[in-house]
Motif scaffolding. Structure first.
Motif, PDB file in Angstrom:
ATOM      1  N   THR A 246       0.630  -1.282   0.153  1.00 59.02           N
ATOM      2  CA  THR A 246      -0.135  -0.082  -0.407  1.00 59.02           C
ATOM      3  C   THR A 246       0.891   0.821  -0.176  1.00 59.02           C
ATOM      4  O   THR A 246       1.577   1.287   0.681  1.00 59.02           O
TER       5      THR A 246
ATOM      6  N   HIS B 106      -4.429   6.210  11.881  1.00 58.66           N
ATOM      7  CA  HIS B 106      -3.968   6.837  10.921  1.00 58.66           C
ATOM      8  C   HIS B 106      -5.492   7.486  10.121  1.00 58.66           C
ATOM      9  O   HIS B 106      -5.841   8.648   9.425  1.00 58.66           O
TER      10      HIS B 106
ATOM     11  N   TYR C 267      -6.336  -5.557  14.261  1.00 56.86           N
ATOM     12  CA  TYR C 267      -5.850  -4.688  14.433  1.00 56.86           C
ATOM     13  C   TYR C 267      -4.922  -4.384  13.291  1.00 56.86           C
ATOM     14  O   TYR C 267      -4.707  -4.856  12.187  1.00 56.86           O
ATOM     15  N   GLY C 268      -4.745  -2.732  13.011  1.00 52.94           N
ATOM     16  CA  GLY C 268      -4.158  -2.107  12.052  1.00 52.94           C
ATOM     17  C   GLY C 268      -4.651  -3.356  10.553  1.00 52.94           C
ATOM     18  O   GLY C 268      -3.997  -2.306   9.232  1.00 52.94           O
ATOM     19  N   ARG C 269      -5.445  -2.958  10.538  1.00 56.21           N
ATOM     20  CA  ARG C 269      -7.163  -3.877   9.590  1.00 56.21           C
ATOM     21  C   ARG C 269      -8.130  -3.412  10.109  1.00 56.21           C
ATOM     22  O   ARG C 269      -8.637  -3.757  10.671  1.00 56.21           O
TER      23      ARG C 269
ATOM     24  N   GLY D 244      -4.213   0.503  -2.630  1.00 53.89           N
ATOM     25  CA  GLY D 244      -4.251  -0.684  -2.510  1.00 53.89           C
ATOM     26  C   GLY D 244      -3.275  -1.339  -3.764  1.00 53.89           C
ATOM     27  O   GLY D 244      -2.908  -0.274  -5.254  1.00 53.89           O
TER      28      GLY D 244
ATOM     29  N   THR E  85      -4.820   2.228  10.653  1.00 55.03           N
ATOM     30  CA  THR E  85      -5.112   2.066  12.485  1.00 55.03           C
ATOM     31  C   THR E  85      -6.027   3.461  12.362  1.00 55.03           C
ATOM     32  O   THR E  85      -6.392   4.148  11.538  1.00 55.03           O
TER      33      THR E  85
ATOM     34  N   ASP F  32      -5.218  -1.945   5.266  1.00 52.30           N
ATOM     35  CA  ASP F  32      -4.650  -2.077   6.839  1.00 52.30           C
ATOM     36  C   ASP F  32      -4.490   0.006   6.595  1.00 52.30           C
ATOM     37  O   ASP F  32      -3.517   0.315   6.325  1.00 52.30           O
TER      38      ASP F  32
ATOM     39  N   ALA G  49     -11.069  -4.744   2.671  1.00 51.91           N
ATOM     40  CA  ALA G  49     -10.306  -4.163   3.707  1.00 51.91           C
ATOM     41  C   ALA G  49      -9.083  -3.207   3.103  1.00 51.91           C
ATOM     42  O   ALA G  49      -8.693  -3.954   2.022  1.00 51.91           O
TER      43      ALA G  49
ATOM     44  N   HIS H  21       3.255   2.854   2.134  1.00 53.89           N
ATOM     45  CA  HIS H  21       2.676   2.953   3.488  1.00 53.89           C
ATOM     46  C   HIS H  21       2.840   1.524   4.361  1.00 53.89           C
ATOM     47  O   HIS H  21       3.086   1.090   5.653  1.00 53.89           O
ATOM     48  N   GLU H  22       4.014   0.623   4.152  1.00 56.33           N
ATOM     49  CA  GLU H  22       4.310  -0.843   3.784  1.00 56.33           C
ATOM     50  C   GLU H  22       4.998  -1.223   2.937  1.00 56.33           C
ATOM     51  O   GLU H  22       5.207  -0.522   1.596  1.00 56.33           O
TER      52      GLU H  22
ATOM     53  N   THR I 220     -12.366  -3.303   7.442  1.00 61.00           N
ATOM     54  CA  THR I 220     -13.036  -4.176   5.939  1.00 61.00           C
ATOM     55  C   THR I 220     -14.333  -3.675   6.114  1.00 61.00           C
ATOM     56  O   THR I 220     -14.781  -3.083   6.947  1.00 61.00           O
TER      57      THR I 220
END
Length: 230
Positions: A57, A182, A211-213, A76, A179, A177, A175, A99-100, A215
Motif C-alpha cells: 500500500t 491513520h 488490529y491495524g486493519r 492498495g 489503524t 491496512d 479491507a 505505507h507498507e 474492512t
C-alpha cells in the motif's frame, strides 16, 4: 519476480489500451521495491511517471512547515497514482510514501502519453477515471463543509473502496491496512472520536476493525446506509 504486463493489464487506467500497447508499456516500465516509510516521490518533484501498485500500500500525504504529516489517501494493489503524468512540466502537488513494503511498476510519463496518442481509444477510459477522482475529491470537500461525523467517516471509507478500482461498488468485502491513528490523521479527528464512530458502524454490520486493519463488509450496503444520512 512479478509479471509487469499482468500488473499493467490489471490497472483500470490502462483498460482502454489494446494488448499490443500493453506490451509496449511493459517493455518501457521498470519494477521498483520500497520498504515501509520510504519515499516514492516527493511533493514538488518534476517526475511525471505513472505508478501502478503491484503489491503493498502507498499513502499520499502533505507535510506542513512544522513537519506534521496529513494522510490524504491510501492506495492498495492495482491502483495507480501520479496524476501529473497527464500534465508534464507541472510539479507533484503531494508526496507518495510506501505505507507498507510495496512493489511499484513505473511507466515513464513521456512513453505513456505517446501510447495514449497512438491509441486514442484509450482516452474515454482514462478521462472517466480522472473525472471520477475529481468528483470524489470535490465530494470530500463538500462532506467536510456540510456533513456530520458519521456521514463524513462513512463516505471516506466508501471513497477508499472506490479509489482502488474502477469506481464501481459490489457486495464483496474490501479491507485496508489502517489503524485508528491513520484514520484520525486522515480525517482531522481525535483517536477517541474515530473509535466511537467505528463502533457505531460496526454495530450496523457495515465495518469490522481488527488490529491495524479495517474492512468494509459490504460497500453497497454502506452506500445505502449513507443515503439515509443525507
Amino acid at each position: 519476480m512479478i509479471n509487469i504486463k499482468t500488473v499493467l493489464k490489471g490497472c483500470p487506467l490502462l483498460a482502454g489500451l489494446p494488448d499490443r500497447a500493453l506490451d509496449d508499456a511493459a517493455a518501457m516500465a521498470r519494477q521498483r521495491q520500497f520498504v515501509a516509510g520510504e519515499s516514492i516521490y516527493d511533493a514538488g518533484s518534476m517526475q511525471s511517471s505513472l505508478c501502478v501498485i503491484a503489491s503493498g500500500t502507498v499513502r499520499v500525504s502533505s507535510v506542513n512547515a512544522a513537519g506534521k504529516e496529513a494522510t490524504l489517501i491510501i492506495f492498495g494493489a492495482g491502483a495507480w497514482l501520479g496524476d501529473t503524468v497527464f500534465s508534464p512540466g507541472m510539479p507533484r502537488v503531494y508526496g507518495a510514501t510506501a505505507h507498507e513494503p510495496a512493489t511499484i511498476v513505473e511507466v515513464p510519463g513521456e512513453g505513456f502519453r505517446h501510447l495514449m496518442a497512438e491509441f486514442p481509444e484509450s482516452y474515454p477510459v482514462a478521462l472517466d477515471l480522472v473525472s471520477r477522482r475529481l468528483w470524489a475529491a470535490m465530494s470530500i470537500i463538500e462532506d467536510d463543509a456540510l456533513r456530520g461525523i458519521d456521514a463524513r467517516f462513512g463516505r471516506r471509507m466508501l471513497f477508499l473502496v472506490q479509489i482502488q478500482g474502477d469506481g464501481s461498488l459490489s457486495h464483496d468485502p474490501v479491507a485496508f491496512d489502517l489503524t485508528r491513528e491513520h484514520i484520525a490523521n486522515m480525517m482531522g479527528m481525535s483517536r477517541q472520536g474515530v473509535h466511537k464512530v467505528i463502533k457505531h458502524f460496526e454495530s450496523q454490520g457495515l465495518l469490522d476493525l481488527s488490529y491495524g486493519r479495517i474492512t468494509v463488509l459490504d460497500p453497497v450496503a454502506l452506500q445505502a446506509y449513507l443515503n439515509t444520512l443525507n
